[in-house]
Design an enzyme around this catalytic site. Structure first.
Site, PDB file in Angstrom:
ATOM      1  N   ASP A  85      53.168  21.953   8.706  1.00  0.00           N
ATOM      2  CA  ASP A  85      52.790  22.236  10.106  1.00  0.00           C
ATOM      3  C   ASP A  85      51.312  21.910  10.244  1.00  0.00           C
ATOM      4  O   ASP A  85      50.704  21.353   9.326  1.00  0.00           O
ATOM      5  CB  ASP A  85      53.046  23.725  10.449  1.00  0.00           C
ATOM      6  CG  ASP A  85      53.256  23.918  11.949  1.00  0.00           C
ATOM      7  OD1 ASP A  85      52.360  23.567  12.724  1.00  0.00           O
ATOM      8  OD2 ASP A  85      54.329  24.425  12.353  1.00  0.00           O
ATOM      9  N   TRP A  95      34.081  12.905  39.770  1.00  0.00           N
ATOM     10  CA  TRP A  95      34.340  13.606  38.494  1.00  0.00           C
ATOM     11  C   TRP A  95      33.080  13.671  37.636  1.00  0.00           C
ATOM     12  O   TRP A  95      32.981  14.478  36.728  1.00  0.00           O
ATOM     13  CB  TRP A  95      35.484  12.943  37.732  1.00  0.00           C
ATOM     14  CG  TRP A  95      35.105  11.756  36.895  1.00  0.00           C
ATOM     15  CD1 TRP A  95      34.874  10.499  37.350  1.00  0.00           C
ATOM     16  CD2 TRP A  95      34.904  11.712  35.479  1.00  0.00           C
ATOM     17  NE1 TRP A  95      34.543   9.675  36.297  1.00  0.00           N
ATOM     18  CE2 TRP A  95      34.553  10.393  35.129  1.00  0.00           C
ATOM     19  CE3 TRP A  95      34.989  12.662  34.452  1.00  0.00           C
ATOM     20  CZ2 TRP A  95      34.284   9.993  33.820  1.00  0.00           C
ATOM     21  CZ3 TRP A  95      34.714  12.262  33.146  1.00  0.00           C
ATOM     22  CH2 TRP A  95      34.366  10.948  32.850  1.00  0.00           C
ATOM     23  N   SER A 130      39.966  21.467  23.857  1.00  0.00           N
ATOM     24  CA  SER A 130      39.877  20.196  23.115  1.00  0.00           C
ATOM     25  C   SER A 130      39.210  20.398  21.761  1.00  0.00           C
ATOM     26  O   SER A 130      39.636  19.810  20.764  1.00  0.00           O
ATOM     27  CB  SER A 130      39.049  19.172  23.887  1.00  0.00           C
ATOM     28  OG  SER A 130      39.626  18.916  25.104  1.00  0.00           O
ATOM     29  N   GLU A 149      33.845   9.813  25.625  1.00  0.00           N
ATOM     30  CA  GLU A 149      35.094  10.262  26.253  1.00  0.00           C
ATOM     31  C   GLU A 149      36.039   9.082  26.498  1.00  0.00           C
ATOM     32  O   GLU A 149      37.250   9.190  26.321  1.00  0.00           O
ATOM     33  CB  GLU A 149      34.775  10.994  27.568  1.00  0.00           C
ATOM     34  CG  GLU A 149      35.973  11.330  28.449  1.00  0.00           C
ATOM     35  CD  GLU A 149      36.916  12.355  27.846  1.00  0.00           C
ATOM     36  OE1 GLU A 149      36.480  13.119  26.960  1.00  0.00           O
ATOM     37  OE2 GLU A 149      38.087  12.388  28.262  1.00  0.00           O
ATOM     38  N   THR A 202      35.935  -3.971  18.544  1.00  0.00           N
ATOM     39  CA  THR A 202      37.110  -3.992  19.430  1.00  0.00           C
ATOM     40  C   THR A 202      37.832  -5.334  19.283  1.00  0.00           C
ATOM     41  O   THR A 202      39.069  -5.379  19.231  1.00  0.00           O
ATOM     42  CB  THR A 202      36.682  -3.757  20.900  1.00  0.00           C
ATOM     43  OG1 THR A 202      35.784  -2.657  20.941  1.00  0.00           O
ATOM     44  CG2 THR A 202      37.877  -3.458  21.780  1.00  0.00           C
TER      45      THR A 202
END
Lengths: 531, 41
Positions: free
Chosen positions: A106, A142, A170, A255, A328
């Site tokens: 778990d 936001w 989080s 983020e 990337t």
């Protein structure tokens, strides 16, 4: 192997029933399911807000909502989609898959896991409740820039506490993931044998721990500025409103990668499975992920080129942004190289994964355009930015999440989903997402600003096309819900292997896996993980 | 090594998990408080 594993676990399968199973759950699969269901609900709430935005922008002039409510929709849509839909979906997948991918019984801290989840519905009750308050919901975007955000009425403290709670949730989730991966791997599961999805989540968890407290600090300072007479961001009191932008984007850019890295992990699981080849350049994928994470803390200034940064600062942030394209690019080339000469088949997860590679790259390239300082002065605050981040987050992160659901739902439910409907869902989503967002590039280049309910008539045609794409995309997501419900209720039984090309511990367990997976340590060999 | 730390009910592992969780939690909190304190005049 799977039958043996199942037999081993049968006598442990005493799961609680009824509401208690969900309220007090410490089981990683149940908590994962709750996260995923929660994120799907939030996806539709945020999606409904997007429909209101697109309905208002269908033609010039004010049609349906007043500008204040429109601004609320823009603000809350973003908060709901980022913190309520994409992040929890990623955490849900991490909960479900990490223990069974590393061979653990778990998560390391199951009670904290329960708490991490149950904080979220309360946080969103606080946030969404503001829409029904006098003065309406938060409407300053936001990004919560002062001094604008300080004009928010009664919704303000609710917004701030919602952000705090989401941050706490989080951080607890991240601590749990790191503790699980570092302490509970099965024998033989060395760090460089970890599935890429696990690697990307460990790195994401570190990003969360390092960036979320910064956001919490920033919004606490906003709160004290409004109610306790401080002047962190108040120029009249000796503060600096631009300071908030620095702090916010120090959180905000990592983020973006918190949303994107787990998506990279998902794609890195799916492409080898359906190309029937090992992932090309595994080690370089791990290092590229870590490089992206580290670099993400040094590029925040590219969100603020127009505030008047020193020229050396602007150059620094521009070059750092260019630099992030290197790892990337490594990832994109590795995915393509994995497919090269592979025995590919095109089931729904693979279709979404290929669409991800193409469309995320388009979003990445428009990001590079925005990262060039002099060019950004033209694009800043236009619909080009909106098009860019929706390519990254919708055809990027959300497409990867859709791919992951189709990929793992046979494992979760024990039933195969309806492949024909899933393919229809894929094509509808891909076509309409592009009709929705591609014209927004042109709108932005032509100078249409973002966050406005009305616009000049010259932008009418592309806005109408974009809105039609938006409505069709929104409707086609109902098909996804139907496919998921149909699969949960029944369907062709899935084998434990599910996908012929699947490699790793999760495919050695029965479908669905027993309530307590791996109560005895499985033995991980190179042959199990490789082709 | 990996064999030793596998079981969640192993006391050593439990202690190690708690220590790591506490460290990460304190790190996050100090970042939060540090950020605010560093901007106080």
């Amino acid at each position: 192997m799977s039958t043996i594993a199942h037999a081993d676990h049968d006598h442990h399968d005493h799961k609680p029933t009824g509401i208690k199973r969900w309220l007090f759950s410490t089981n990683h699969k149940d908590i994962g399911t709750m996260y995923l269901v929660f994120s799907l609900i939030m996806f539709f709430i945020g999606g409904a807000m997007a429909m209101i935005i697109r309905a208002e922008l269908f033609q010039p002039g004010l049609q349906f909502v007043d500008p204040q409510f429109y601004n609320s929709m823009v603000t809350v849509h973003a908060l709901v989609m980022i913190f309520g839909a994409v992040m929890p979906a990623g955490v849900g997948l991490a909960n479900w898959m990490i223990p069974i991918m590393i061979g653990a019984p778990d998560m390391a801290l199951p009670r904290m896991n329960n708490m991490s989840f149950w904080i979220m519905p309360f946080a969103f009750a606080l946030l969404l409740g503001t829409l029904f308050m006098e003065g309406g919901g938060p409407a300053g975007g936001w990004t919560m820039y002062p001094p604008l955000v300080l004009q928010t009425g009664k919704a303000f403290p609710f917004l701030i506490f919602a952000v705090h709670f989401l941050g706490i949730s989080s951080i607890m989730g991240s601590i749990n993931i790191i503790a699980t991966v570092f302490n509970m791997r099965a024998p033989g599961m060395t760090l460089m044998r970890l599935p890429l999805f696990v690697w990307t989540w460990v790195i994401t968890a570190f990003l969360l721990i390092a960036s979320m407290p910064v956001l919490a600090g920033a919004v606490t300072m906003l709160l004290t500025d409004k109610y306790f007479g401080t002047s962190f961001f108040n120029a009249a009191g000796g503060g600096d409103p631009v300071l908030f932008q620095h702090i916010f984007w120090f959180f905000g850019h990592p983020e973006v990668y918190i949303l994107a890295l787990p998506a990279f992990g998902i794609i890195s699981q799916i492409i080898p499975t359906f190309a029937r080849k090992p992932l090309f350049g595994y080690a370089s994928m791990v290092y590229a992920t870590a490089s992206i994470a580290i670099l993400s803390f040094f590029v925040w200034g590219h969100h603020m080129f127009t505030v008047g940064l020193p020229i050396t600062g602007e150059l620094f942030f521009m070059y750092m942004t260019m630099l992030i394209a290197v790892p990337t690019g490594v990832k994109v080339f590795n995915w393509v190289a994995t497919m090269w000469k592979g025995a590919m088949t095109f089931e729904a997860p693979m279709l979404f994964a290929i669409a991800f590679v193409v469309l995320f790259t388009i979003g990445g390239f428009s990001g590079l355009m925005l990262g060039i300082t002099p060019v950004d002065f033209q694009y800043h605050n236009t619909y080009f930015v909106v098009a860019h981040f929706h390519y990254v987050l919708l055809t990027g992160a959300v497409f990867a999440l859709m791919a992951s659901v189709y990929y793992w739902i046979p494992k979760w439910t024990g039933n195969m989903y309806d492949e024909k409907l899933a393919k229809i869902h894929f094509w509808l989503s891909t076509i309409f997402a592009n009709i929705l967002f591609f014209p927004q590039h042109f709108l932005g280049l032509a100078g249409m600003p973002r966050r406005i309910p009305d616009y000049s008539v010259q932008f009418a045609d592309f806005n109408m096309i974009s809105s039609l794409g938006g409505f069709a995309y929104g409707l086609s997501q109902l098909l996804f819900v139907y496919i998921v419900i149909k699969c949960v209720l029944g369907g062709k039984k899935a084998t434990s292997q599910v996908w012929e090309g699947g490699r790793g511990l999760e495919w050695t367990l029965s479908s669905p896996p027993p309530y307590h997976s791996f109560t005895k340590p499985p033995k991980v060999t190179k042959a199990l993980m490789d082709y | 090594m990996a064999k030793k730390v596998f079981r969640n009910n192993n006391e050593i592992v439990k202690k190690r998990i708690k220590r790591l969780a506490l460290f990460l939690g304190l790190f996050a909190f100090s970042l939060y408080a540090g950020f605010i304190l560093s901007y106080m005049k």
